[in-house]
Design an enzyme around this catalytic site. Structure first.
Site, mmCIF file in Angstrom:
data_model
loop_
_atom_site.group_PDB
_atom_site.id
_atom_site.type_symbol
_atom_site.label_atom_id
_atom_site.label_comp_id
_atom_site.label_asym_id
_atom_site.label_seq_id
_atom_site.Cartn_x
_atom_site.Cartn_y
_atom_site.Cartn_z
ATOM 1 N N HIS A 202 0.838 -1.208 0.000
ATOM 2 C CA HIS A 202 0.000 0.000 0.000
ATOM 3 C C HIS A 202 0.871 1.255 0.000
ATOM 4 O O HIS A 202 0.592 2.221 -0.714
ATOM 5 C CB HIS A 202 -0.882 0.032 1.257
ATOM 6 C CG HIS A 202 -1.886 -1.068 1.358
ATOM 7 N ND1 HIS A 202 -2.092 -1.792 2.505
ATOM 8 C CD2 HIS A 202 -2.748 -1.576 0.448
ATOM 9 C CE1 HIS A 202 -3.039 -2.691 2.308
ATOM 10 N NE2 HIS A 202 -3.450 -2.587 1.061
ATOM 11 N N LYS B 281 -17.207 -6.398 6.280
ATOM 12 C CA LYS B 281 -16.296 -7.546 6.375
ATOM 13 C C LYS B 281 -15.804 -7.687 7.803
ATOM 14 O O LYS B 281 -15.724 -6.709 8.536
ATOM 15 C CB LYS B 281 -15.078 -7.295 5.486
ATOM 16 C CG LYS B 281 -15.310 -7.442 4.004
ATOM 17 C CD LYS B 281 -13.945 -7.551 3.307
ATOM 18 C CE LYS B 281 -13.950 -6.956 1.925
ATOM 19 N NZ LYS B 281 -12.602 -6.742 1.387
ATOM 20 N N ARG C 159 -1.669 -5.436 -8.837
ATOM 21 C CA ARG C 159 -0.610 -6.432 -8.637
ATOM 22 C C ARG C 159 -0.606 -7.473 -9.745
ATOM 23 O O ARG C 159 0.406 -8.104 -10.008
ATOM 24 C CB ARG C 159 -0.790 -7.138 -7.289
ATOM 25 C CG ARG C 159 -0.541 -6.247 -6.094
ATOM 26 C CD ARG C 159 -1.090 -6.839 -4.842
ATOM 27 N NE ARG C 159 -2.531 -6.997 -4.956
ATOM 28 C CZ ARG C 159 -3.348 -7.244 -3.943
ATOM 29 N NH1 ARG C 159 -2.861 -7.383 -2.728
ATOM 30 N NH2 ARG C 159 -4.646 -7.365 -4.132
ATOM 31 N N SER D 43 -2.910 -7.594 2.407
ATOM 32 C CA SER D 43 -3.252 -7.667 3.836
ATOM 33 C C SER D 43 -3.741 -9.064 4.184
ATOM 34 O O SER D 43 -3.398 -9.598 5.252
ATOM 35 C CB SER D 43 -4.340 -6.649 4.165
ATOM 36 O OG SER D 43 -3.909 -5.342 3.905
HETATM 37 O O1 PNS Z 1 -8.981 -2.840 0.288
HETATM 38 P P1 PNS Z 1 -10.312 -3.193 -0.268
HETATM 39 O O2 PNS Z 1 -11.085 -4.103 0.685
HETATM 40 O O3 PNS Z 1 -10.255 -3.729 -1.669
HETATM 41 O O4 PNS Z 1 -11.098 -1.801 -0.324
HETATM 42 C C1 PNS Z 1 -12.388 -1.777 -0.782
HETATM 43 C C2 PNS Z 1 -12.960 -0.359 -0.883
HETATM 44 C C3 PNS Z 1 -13.138 0.254 0.500
HETATM 45 C C4 PNS Z 1 -12.033 0.514 -1.696
HETATM 46 C C5 PNS Z 1 -14.265 -0.573 -1.626
HETATM 47 O O5 PNS Z 1 -15.006 -1.555 -0.971
HETATM 48 C C6 PNS Z 1 -15.095 0.670 -1.751
HETATM 49 O O6 PNS Z 1 -14.798 1.532 -2.541
HETATM 50 N N1 PNS Z 1 -16.154 0.721 -0.944
HETATM 51 C C7 PNS Z 1 -17.058 1.837 -0.938
HETATM 52 C C8 PNS Z 1 -18.397 1.426 -1.552
HETATM 53 C C9 PNS Z 1 -18.450 1.730 -3.014
HETATM 54 O O7 PNS Z 1 -18.198 2.825 -3.453
HETATM 55 N N2 PNS Z 1 -18.775 0.691 -3.782
HETATM 56 C C10 PNS Z 1 -18.957 0.784 -5.199
HETATM 57 C C11 PNS Z 1 -17.663 0.587 -5.957
HETATM 58 S S1 PNS Z 1 -17.944 0.696 -7.703
#
Ligand code: PNS
Length: 160
Positions: A17, A41, A90, A127
């Site tokens: 990150h 989650k 990645r 993670s």
């Molecule tokens: O590290 P992660 O778990 O991949 O992060 C996920 C995150 C927080 C970036 C993603 O779940 C997110 O953007 N959540 C907000 C909800 C949202 O906007 N969802 C629509 C995406 S098109």
């Protein structure tokens, strides 16, 4: 001033990150690390713990701030007046996962997504894998900041 948002759950922050955040900080005037605090989650670390670790990890970057967010990332970007989302890639499976979200986000509010390829040394770090390795007693010192390693070891012991 150009501002970008780097979103994620960061449970916990890894050197992968920080590779992406640091490189984004060279491309944009300001980077907001947006830590998703949606309780969907199951996490090892609370939102407060994840934010505190991320703030400490980002201390060397003067133009990076850390904020928690709930709801849609597009709404958060609009509130922040950000011009782009930055995501690390990645692998091709990351691309397959991220591409529809990038299309959805630009369709929702016009926010663009900038993809940065993970640096080669970090391209397998996540993670989830770090937590799995720690939970079985493996050494992840090469993949997280020292203080995150301590927090991981403490949390793994509590979860046993
Ligand atoms: O590290 P992660 O778990 O991949 O992060 C996920 C995150 C927080 C970036 C993603 O779940 C997110 O953007 N959540 C907000 C909800 C949202 O906007 N969802 C629509 C995406 S098109």
């Amino acid at each position: 001033m150009s501002k970008a948002v780097c979103p994620g759950s960061f449970d916990p922050v890894t050197l992968g990150h920080l590779d992406i955040i640091g490189r984004a900080a060279r491309l944009f005037d300001e980077v907001v690390v947006a830590l998703g605090v949606n309780p969907s989650k199951s996490r090892w670390f609370s939102p407060e713990e994840r934010i505190a670790m991320m703030e400490r990890a980002c201390a060397p970057f003067p133009n990076v701030v850390v904020r928690g967010f709930t709801g849609l990332v597009t709404e958060f970007c609009a509130e922040q007046r950000a011009v782009a989302l930055v995501k690390g890639l990645r692998s091709s499976s990351d691309f397959d996962y991220e591409l529809p979200m990038a299309h959805m986000n630009v369709a929702l509010t016009g926010i663009e997504t900038v993809f940065l390829p993970a640096s080669t040394g970090q391209s397998f770090v996540s993670s989830s894998l770090v937590k799995e390795v720690v939970s079985f007693g493996g050494d992840v010192a090469a993949f997280v900041p020292d203080f995150v390693l301590e927090a991981l070891l403490e949390r793994a012991a509590q979860r046993r």
